[in-house]
Design a protein around this motif. Structure first.
Motif, short mmCIF file in Angstrom:
data_model
loop_
_atom_site.label_atom_id
_atom_site.label_comp_id
_atom_site.label_asym_id
_atom_site.label_seq_id
_atom_site.Cartn_x
_atom_site.Cartn_y
_atom_site.Cartn_z
N TYR A 84 -11.70 -80.46 38.86
CA TYR A 84 -11.70 -80.20 37.52
C TYR A 84 -11.37 -81.46 36.88
O TYR A 84 -11.71 -81.59 35.67
CB TYR A 84 -10.56 -79.24 37.10
CG TYR A 84 -9.01 -79.93 37.00
CD1 TYR A 84 -8.69 -80.48 35.83
CD2 TYR A 84 -8.50 -79.93 38.38
CE1 TYR A 84 -7.43 -81.12 36.04
CE2 TYR A 84 -7.29 -80.58 38.26
CZ TYR A 84 -6.52 -81.28 37.00
OH TYR A 84 -5.53 -82.01 37.16
N TYR A 85 -11.00 -82.49 37.53
CA TYR A 85 -10.52 -83.71 36.80
C TYR A 85 -11.35 -84.85 36.67
O TYR A 85 -12.36 -85.02 37.35
CB TYR A 85 -9.26 -84.38 37.99
CG TYR A 85 -8.43 -85.45 37.27
CD1 TYR A 85 -8.95 -86.89 37.14
CD2 TYR A 85 -7.47 -85.06 36.68
CE1 TYR A 85 -8.17 -87.65 36.53
CE2 TYR A 85 -6.50 -85.86 35.97
CZ TYR A 85 -6.76 -87.18 35.82
OH TYR A 85 -6.12 -88.26 35.16
N PRO A 86 -11.56 -85.12 35.28
CA PRO A 86 -12.70 -85.73 34.87
C PRO A 86 -12.84 -87.35 35.16
O PRO A 86 -13.90 -88.01 34.85
CB PRO A 86 -12.47 -85.60 33.29
CG PRO A 86 -11.01 -85.66 33.05
CD PRO A 86 -10.53 -84.96 34.17
N THR A 102 -15.23 -68.07 34.18
CA THR A 102 -15.16 -69.62 34.83
C THR A 102 -14.83 -70.33 33.87
O THR A 102 -14.91 -70.06 32.47
CB THR A 102 -16.47 -69.80 35.55
OG1 THR A 102 -17.42 -69.62 34.56
CG2 THR A 102 -16.63 -68.89 36.74
N GLN A 103 -14.48 -71.59 34.04
CA GLN A 103 -14.17 -72.97 33.07
C GLN A 103 -15.08 -73.87 33.80
O GLN A 103 -15.30 -74.20 35.11
CB GLN A 103 -12.70 -73.18 33.27
CG GLN A 103 -11.90 -72.29 32.23
CD GLN A 103 -11.96 -72.71 30.87
OE1 GLN A 103 -12.00 -73.80 30.25
NE2 GLN A 103 -12.78 -71.69 30.08
N MET A 149 -11.11 -72.53 39.29
CA MET A 149 -11.11 -72.19 40.91
C MET A 149 -12.32 -71.16 41.12
O MET A 149 -12.95 -71.31 42.24
CB MET A 149 -9.87 -71.82 41.49
CG MET A 149 -8.95 -72.99 41.48
SD MET A 149 -9.38 -74.48 42.41
CE MET A 149 -10.07 -75.53 40.98
N ASN A 150 -12.56 -70.21 40.41
CA ASN A 150 -13.74 -69.31 40.20
C ASN A 150 -15.06 -70.18 40.23
O ASN A 150 -15.81 -69.71 40.98
CB ASN A 150 -13.43 -68.20 39.09
CG ASN A 150 -12.45 -67.45 39.33
OD1 ASN A 150 -11.95 -67.19 40.27
ND2 ASN A 150 -12.16 -66.73 38.19
N ALA A 151 -15.03 -71.02 39.07
CA ALA A 151 -16.18 -71.93 39.32
C ALA A 151 -16.59 -72.67 40.59
O ALA A 151 -17.67 -72.97 40.62
CB ALA A 151 -15.94 -72.92 38.06
N VAL A 152 -15.43 -72.92 41.38
CA VAL A 152 -15.83 -73.59 42.43
C VAL A 152 -16.81 -72.67 43.40
O VAL A 152 -17.56 -73.19 44.35
CB VAL A 152 -14.48 -74.04 43.13
CG1 VAL A 152 -14.66 -74.69 44.67
CG2 VAL A 152 -13.81 -74.94 42.39
N ALA A 153 -16.59 -71.62 43.33
CA ALA A 153 -17.22 -70.59 44.07
C ALA A 153 -18.69 -70.67 43.72
O ALA A 153 -19.61 -70.26 44.70
CB ALA A 153 -16.73 -68.99 43.83
N GLU A 154 -19.02 -70.67 42.41
CA GLU A 154 -20.56 -70.90 42.21
C GLU A 154 -21.01 -71.92 42.69
O GLU A 154 -22.09 -72.31 43.16
CB GLU A 154 -20.39 -70.97 40.58
CG GLU A 154 -20.02 -69.48 40.18
CD GLU A 154 -20.28 -69.48 38.41
OE1 GLU A 154 -20.61 -70.75 37.89
OE2 GLU A 154 -20.17 -68.60 37.89
#
Length: 325
Positions: free
Chosen positions: A96-98, A186-187, A228-233
């Motif tokens: 997530y870290y930009p 997701t984020q 962390m849900n977005a990581v699954a994608e």
């Protein structure tokens, strides 16, 4: 002059968390099957010698505080250069870290300064840092020269690598259950992190190393659960294995009231539970059990030293360590 300069650099450098990187270089070349890479979530969460005791897995924890995905990319290079493990386990938290680096408390120095002088370290310095900062990494004494005021007896002691890279938190903050998030929620993740993540994937595939993504337990907000849900994608798009332990807390016996050091990090009990769950997944994936092999005879002695250190440290800290077998 060179000897004095090198000695002063070694004496004055900040040795907090140095063992988290230095432990890698104590292992015989190409002897490890698993290397952990990522932020303090994995540094404080995965105990290599517990994996050895429970599953015969030979591993090392190359995580570090504030290790961004760009820095993790060069850590993966170093792990492959020195060990070429069959499997690299990457902590997904920092996706997530930009930014290229996370400099809180000099955290990038904790990773880079402790790397061996070789291609990955030099490439990291010239890729990730602006010109005005590179000198501090090429000549660390320029960064640490004022630290003489903080010197303590520990600065003269050998760097502790008892845990084969991991760090142990011996305190507890109690939290309630996580606020549940919709599994479909997701984020967005960081474009910069995803760019370097793509490089990690490409490197591992070129070198024939299996890459696994993990999210260690922490007291995640709904937004962080969405990340962390977005990581699954992302994992699905790359065809990678992803273990999100936020979805498996009950199966691990994880208790946010007793197993967290703070909202973001596991204490020793939480780490022991996470390590066992992680080891079971790695064993099921086919990571070999090396117990009984002549090349790894010393690991039983390493484990005995580790357990002795862990129990003594917990007693001295007044920490109620869970029952160990």
């Amino acid at each position: 002059f060179c000897a004095l300069f090198a000695g002063a650099t070694q004496l004055l450098r900040n040795k907090d968390s140095a063992g988290a990187v230095r432990a890698l270089y104590e292992e015989p070349r190409d002897s490890l099957d698993v290397v952990f890479v990522g932020s303090s979530h994995i540094l404080n969460g995965a105990f290599p010698l517990e994996l050895w005791h429970e599953y015969g897995i030979v591993s090392n924890n190359l995580g570090q505080h504030g290790q961004s995905i760009p820095i993790s990319y060069y850590m993966v290079q170093e792990a492959i250069r020195t060990q070429h493990p069959g499997c690299i386990v990457l902590d997904a938290y920092m996706l997530y870290y930009p930014d290229l680096i996370y400099e809180g408390d000099g955290n990038s120095h904790k990773s880079i300064d402790n790397m061996a002088w070789a291609g990955p370290k030099l490439r990291a310095i010239f890729d990730l840092f602006p010109w005005e900062d590179r000198w501090d990494y090429l000549v660390p004494l320029s960064f640490y020269h004022g630290r003489w005021k903080e010197l303590a007896p520990e600065d003269l002691a050998p760097i502790d690598t008892t845990g084969k890279g991991c760090e142990v938190r011996l305190d507890t903050q109690a939290y309630g259950p996580l606020e549940p998030a919709d599994p479909e929620y997701t984020q967005p993740l960081s474009d910069t992190a995803l760019d370097y993540f793509d490089r990690i994937v490409s490197l591992c595939r070129e070198e024939g190393v299996e890459l696994i993504l993990v999210c260690a337990p922490f007291h995640a907000t709904v937004e962080q659960q969405g990340q962390m849900n977005a990581v699954a994608e992302v994992a699905e798009a790359y065809g990678l294995t992803y273990w999100n332990y936020l979805d498996r807390l009950d199966g691990m016996g994880f208790d946010p009231g007793s197993d967290l050091y703070d909202y973001s990090h596991l204490n020793a009990n939480g780490a022991l539970k996470f390590t066992r769950a992680l080891g079971a997944d790695l064993a099921e994936l086919g990571v070999p059990d090396r117990r009984g092999e002549a090349a790894y005879e010393g690991w039983d002695d390493d484990f005995a030293r580790w357990r002795d250190w862990l129990t003594r440290a917990a007693e001295e800290a007044g920490f109620p360590l869970m029952e160990l077998d």
